[in-house]
Scaffold this active site. Sequence first.
Site, mmCIF file in Angstrom:
data_model
loop_
_atom_site.group_PDB
_atom_site.id
_atom_site.type_symbol
_atom_site.label_atom_id
_atom_site.label_comp_id
_atom_site.label_asym_id
_atom_site.label_seq_id
_atom_site.Cartn_x
_atom_site.Cartn_y
_atom_site.Cartn_z
ATOM 1 N N ASP A 92 0.862 -1.176 0.000
ATOM 2 C CA ASP A 92 0.000 0.000 0.000
ATOM 3 C C ASP A 92 0.902 1.230 0.000
ATOM 4 O O ASP A 92 2.122 1.110 0.143
ATOM 5 C CB ASP A 92 -0.963 -0.028 1.186
ATOM 6 C CG ASP A 92 -0.241 0.039 2.514
ATOM 7 O OD1 ASP A 92 1.000 0.182 2.518
ATOM 8 O OD2 ASP A 92 -0.906 -0.057 3.559
ATOM 9 N N GLY A 94 0.862 3.667 2.195
ATOM 10 C CA GLY A 94 1.132 4.149 3.542
ATOM 11 C C GLY A 94 0.360 5.405 3.892
ATOM 12 O O GLY A 94 0.366 5.841 5.041
ATOM 13 N N GLY A 225 -11.518 4.031 1.098
ATOM 14 C CA GLY A 225 -12.454 4.932 1.767
ATOM 15 C C GLY A 225 -13.763 4.307 2.201
ATOM 16 O O GLY A 225 -14.689 5.005 2.617
ATOM 17 N N ASP A 275 -8.212 -7.131 1.262
ATOM 18 C CA ASP A 275 -7.157 -7.331 2.265
ATOM 19 C C ASP A 275 -7.694 -6.823 3.593
ATOM 20 O O ASP A 275 -8.554 -5.931 3.613
ATOM 21 C CB ASP A 275 -5.895 -6.519 1.935
ATOM 22 C CG ASP A 275 -6.047 -5.079 2.366
ATOM 23 O OD1 ASP A 275 -6.776 -4.324 1.689
ATOM 24 O OD2 ASP A 275 -5.495 -4.693 3.421
ATOM 25 N N CYS A 313 -13.870 -27.451 8.990
ATOM 26 C CA CYS A 313 -12.656 -26.804 8.473
ATOM 27 C C CYS A 313 -11.535 -27.829 8.284
ATOM 28 O O CYS A 313 -11.343 -28.719 9.104
ATOM 29 C CB CYS A 313 -12.212 -25.715 9.446
ATOM 30 S SG CYS A 313 -10.721 -24.852 8.928
ATOM 31 N N CYS A 315 -8.246 -26.921 7.951
ATOM 32 C CA CYS A 315 -6.940 -26.298 8.213
ATOM 33 C C CYS A 315 -6.138 -27.118 9.227
ATOM 34 O O CYS A 315 -6.701 -27.939 9.970
ATOM 35 C CB CYS A 315 -7.124 -24.853 8.695
ATOM 36 S SG CYS A 315 -7.322 -24.682 10.468
ATOM 37 N N CYS A 318 -7.500 -27.059 12.882
ATOM 38 C CA CYS A 318 -8.703 -27.860 13.137
ATOM 39 C C CYS A 318 -8.435 -29.359 13.009
ATOM 40 O O CYS A 318 -9.128 -30.172 13.626
ATOM 41 C CB CYS A 318 -9.826 -27.432 12.202
ATOM 42 S SG CYS A 318 -10.394 -25.750 12.548
ATOM 43 N N HIS A 344 -5.942 -20.684 11.275
ATOM 44 C CA HIS A 344 -7.339 -21.054 11.007
ATOM 45 C C HIS A 344 -8.097 -19.903 10.335
ATOM 46 O O HIS A 344 -8.784 -20.113 9.328
ATOM 47 C CB HIS A 344 -8.042 -21.459 12.307
ATOM 48 C CG HIS A 344 -9.525 -21.527 12.165
ATOM 49 N ND1 HIS A 344 -10.170 -22.579 11.563
ATOM 50 C CD2 HIS A 344 -10.490 -20.618 12.483
ATOM 51 C CE1 HIS A 344 -11.468 -22.332 11.542
ATOM 52 N NE2 HIS A 344 -11.693 -21.152 12.093
HETATM 53 ZN ZN LIG Z 1 -9.566 -24.445 10.853
#
Ligand SMILES: [Zn+2]
Length: 381
Positions: A92, A94, A225, A275, A313, A315, A318, A344
């Site tokens: 970005d 800044g 914005g 983001d 999930c 991940c 998990c 996660h």
């Molecule tokens: Zn997870």
Amino acid sequence: MSLFDCTCEATSGHARALTYETAHGSFQTPMFMPVGTSATVKGVTVGQLNDLKSQVVLANTYHLSLRPGADVVEEAGGVHGFSHYDGPMLTDSGGFQVFSLADTVKLDDDGLTFRSIYDGSKVRWTPETNMAIQEQLGADIAMQLDQCAPYPAEKAFVAKAVDLSAKWARRCLTAHQRADQTLFGIVQGGMHLDLRLDSIRLLREIEDESLAVGGRRFGGFGIGGYSVGEDHEVMFETLGDVARACPEDRPRYLMGVGNPTTLVRAVREGVDMFDCVLPTRTARMGTAFSSAGRMNMRNAKFTRDFGPLDPTCTCPTCQNHSRSYIRHLVKQNEMLGGILLSIHNLHYLLDLMRRAREAVLADSYEEFYGEWMASPAAKDY
Ligand SMILES: [Zn+2]
């Protein structure tokens, strides 16, 4: 495919599935970008980011230019060499941090003067020096310097910010030289559709002028914005019209937004990229996204809950750890608690956008959207 080519593979309603080429590989949208403010996604290693199939990682020009300094990062091989992340990266400008972090910021037509949050030293940025810093940092995507109006603000004030942001967009596009880096323009205009459309028109005029003299165009359009304190319904009053007024042939990036339901809704309006620090910041506070909505892992009800954080999930957190263990880590302020929850939460948003992309490719985004909005997770803004 050549550098910064953008291909639209499919649309479903207004939702899009794009592929975008960078010098560090291509990325696919819709996409969530983890934020690595100081060239680190807090608590998460590069290996873990790769395992999560993270695509673009964001780094912050304000922080990196002050600590350790853009010259140090440049000497290390730019943000890629410095952080050892070899996927696409974005910095970005800044500008947002200057306005939100600095006690004293002086704004004039030519640039910004502010004091470093680290040592109080006086810093001066113009669009040209900001471009030079982002070229030193060397991410694949740089963002123009802009002025983000606070909310609420008088319309006349917001209009002035649109005007100044456009002037700076022109100067950034002229100053930006690095061939392996592209520059995104930023749409401002607060909650006023007419000002937003003015902002887009000005950016398009600026790039037309640039192309006419053999210069470059913007690689994509940031939408700044929003998510500055307004209710999310206020944003959605204008977001769709704003997104779709941006060029069709390049990505539209809604800046600083990371709530799952906001992402699902914004993709439906034609937004491609997002983001936010939300997944990692809330993780460090002990909060998990989940298919049942947000969960505060400090809650005593998890003391003897030996099931996974989110049964749906896939991940690593998990797959390997229980709610009881994570609650224990969070309660004891063990750093692993924030790390496991960050992994996660990042997986949750990255996977959500992967599923959104699959729905666009199958031209079934309305079904995906309907299922999401009917699910318990939809209340998570
Ligand atoms: Zn997870």
